[in-house]
Design an enzyme around this catalytic site. Structure first.
Site, PDB file in Angstrom:
ATOM      1  CE1 TYR A 141      -9.746  29.943  86.275  1.00 55.35           C
ATOM      2  CE2 TYR A 141     -11.796  31.056  86.830  1.00 55.35           C
ATOM      3  CZ  TYR A 141     -11.072  29.890  86.650  1.00 55.35           C
ATOM      4  OH  TYR A 141     -11.677  28.664  86.854  1.00 55.35           O
ATOM      5  CG  ASP A 236     -14.227  37.144  81.459  1.00 57.79           C
ATOM      6  OD1 ASP A 236     -15.347  37.335  81.972  1.00 57.79           O
ATOM      7  OD2 ASP A 236     -13.482  36.201  81.776  1.00 57.79           O
ATOM      8  CE  LYS A 264     -17.167  35.666  89.003  1.00 56.73           C
ATOM      9  NZ  LYS A 264     -16.732  34.678  89.956  1.00 56.73           N
TER      10      LYS A 264
END
Ligand code: PMP
Length: 423
Positions: A141, A236, A264
């Protein structure tokens, strides 16, 4: 109001009562818990009940909630101003800090989410190479931008959405997809399309189909394929950055990516994302180059102060990653021991402070493996843990996150709840 009443009201005004589908408890049933405050490793719901938190806001809270240094930094910034839409010194400070901690990252552009970071990284790779195809992996994702919504993990997998609405086929026609950890499959697709590919984007340790580490040599293979075919390798590291090591997965696996995306942890709980890389690549980004990317609130000083304080704590805390590894690997080993004594088919994947439990009897190395898990048992396990004050991700397609605030007592309480479940 009771928790159920709060959720009913939320559902009248917010689709599904949540502002991100992963919070909706669709996989496990029941009512999402409404939280009021957090401290260290704990969340407190609106009735004051305490939970040991293994979501950590889906990754950001690696040093725990409301760390004193972060609170102090944010409070100080709040007194100076919320947003100027002009350069601030703190933006340079965090970019310098990140470049110092991460291998192979000379320049960084701040954005507001992981989604933005990944879509901008692909635009940059396309602008830099002049090619349009990208390759991603099943169950990975990279945010909710159109081009990534093909066999995506996280909420897309949890909700079982096969064909995402509102994404025209033409828009994702250049997105190629292959199974993760399958050496032959990736070699074949790169042999066929390599000279048309701008980028391979990968979660170096996947965290959106449970936690799925790369098999030995896999990331090195991606690096070689990319170098050989003039493809940019995008790591990522929205989940893994500043979580698996100071320099993230690049450092842990000794593999250099061309572009790296972050999110994050770098916001310390505020909405932040970033992409960075070598100078020659980042110089394509506007205003230096013609790859346009912008943001009204990008580099927001309040968010930057939370992020910089978090990175400073991580950088200064000797042994933080070893401690996270020790806690999480002990938890993983205990779950394996307990479930195997109960003859229950359970696979526990773990890397650093990331962990996932799959109710199946064969190893989980890719999305197809992850899908073999018994969802009904996961549902029961989740609710058992919740009742015992342990807050896990409400889907088997999500990784648990341990923080530096989790204590020996938290570990013991978690293991004891796991024991109760299997006995
Ligand atoms: N990449 C990865 C690896 C992620 O885990 C996520 C979010 N879970 C994203 C990108 C998207 O980040 P955001 O939700 O901040 O848009």
């Amino acid at each position: 109001m009771t928790n159920d009443e709060l959720f009913n009201e939320a559902q009248q005004f917010i689709p599904g009562g949540v502002n991100s589908p992963v919070r909706a408890f669709r996989q496990v049933g029941g009512t999402p818990v409404f939280f009021e405050r957090a401290q260290g490793a704990y969340l407190y719901d609106t009735s004051g009940t305490r939970y040991i938190d293994y979501i950590g806001s889906w990754g950001p809270m690696v040093i725990g909630h409301r760390h004193e240094s972060v609170v102090t930094a944010v409070e100080a910034q709040l007194r100076k101003g919320f947003s100027f839409g002009a350069p601030t010194v703190i933006e340079t400070a965090i970019a310098k800090k990140m470049a110092g901690m991460c291998p192979n990252v000379d320049m960084i552009r701040m954005v507001n989410s992981g989604t933005e970071a990944c879509m901008s990284a692909v635009r940059l790779a396309r602008g830099f190479t002049g090619r349009s195809k990208i390759l991603k992996f099943e169950g990975h994702y990279h945010g909710h931008a159109d081009l990534f919504l093909k066999k995506a993990g996280s909420g897309v997998a949890t909700l079982g959405i096969k064909v995402p609405g509102g994404v025209p086929e033409a828009v994702i026609a250049d997105t190629l997809v292959t199974p993760f950890n399958d050496v032959k499959a990736v070699e074949q697709i790169v042999a066929r399309h390599g000279n048309e590919m701008a980028a391979i984007i990968v979660e170096p340790v996947a965290g959106n189909m449970g936690c799925v580490p790369p098999v030995a040599g896999y990331l090195q293979l991606l690096r070689e394929l990319c170098s050989h075919h003039g493809i940019l390798l995008i790591f990522d590291e929205v989940m893994t950055g500043f979580r698996l090591a100071k320099g993230g997965a690049q450092e842990l696996f000794s593999v250099n990516a061309d572009i790296v995306t972050y999110g994050k942890v770098i916001g310390g709980g505020m909405p932040v994302g970033a992409f960075g890389g070598r100078r020659e690549i980042m110089q394509k980004v506007a205003p230096l180059g013609d790859v346009y990317q912008a943001g009204t609130l990008s580099g927001n000083p309040v968010a930057m102060s939370a992020g910089l304080a978090t990175l400073n704590v991580i950088d200064a805390a000797a042994g933080i990653f070893k401690a996270l590894e020790n806690y999480t690997s002990t938890l993983a080993d205990e779950i394996r021991k307990i479930s195997s004594a109960a003859h229950a088919p359970v696979v526990v994947n773990q890397m650093g402070s990331m962990l996932s439990v799959h109710f199946c009897d064969t190893s989980v190395q890719n999305f197809e493996d992850a899908k073999r898990g018994d969802n009904e048992t996961f549902r029961k396990f989740f609710h058992h843990m919740l009742k015992n004050g342990i807050y896990l991700p409400p889907s088997p397609y999500e990784s648990w996150f341990v923080s530096a605030a989790h204590s020996e007592q938290d570990l013991a309480a978690t293991i004891s709840a796991v024991k109760d479940f299997f006995e």
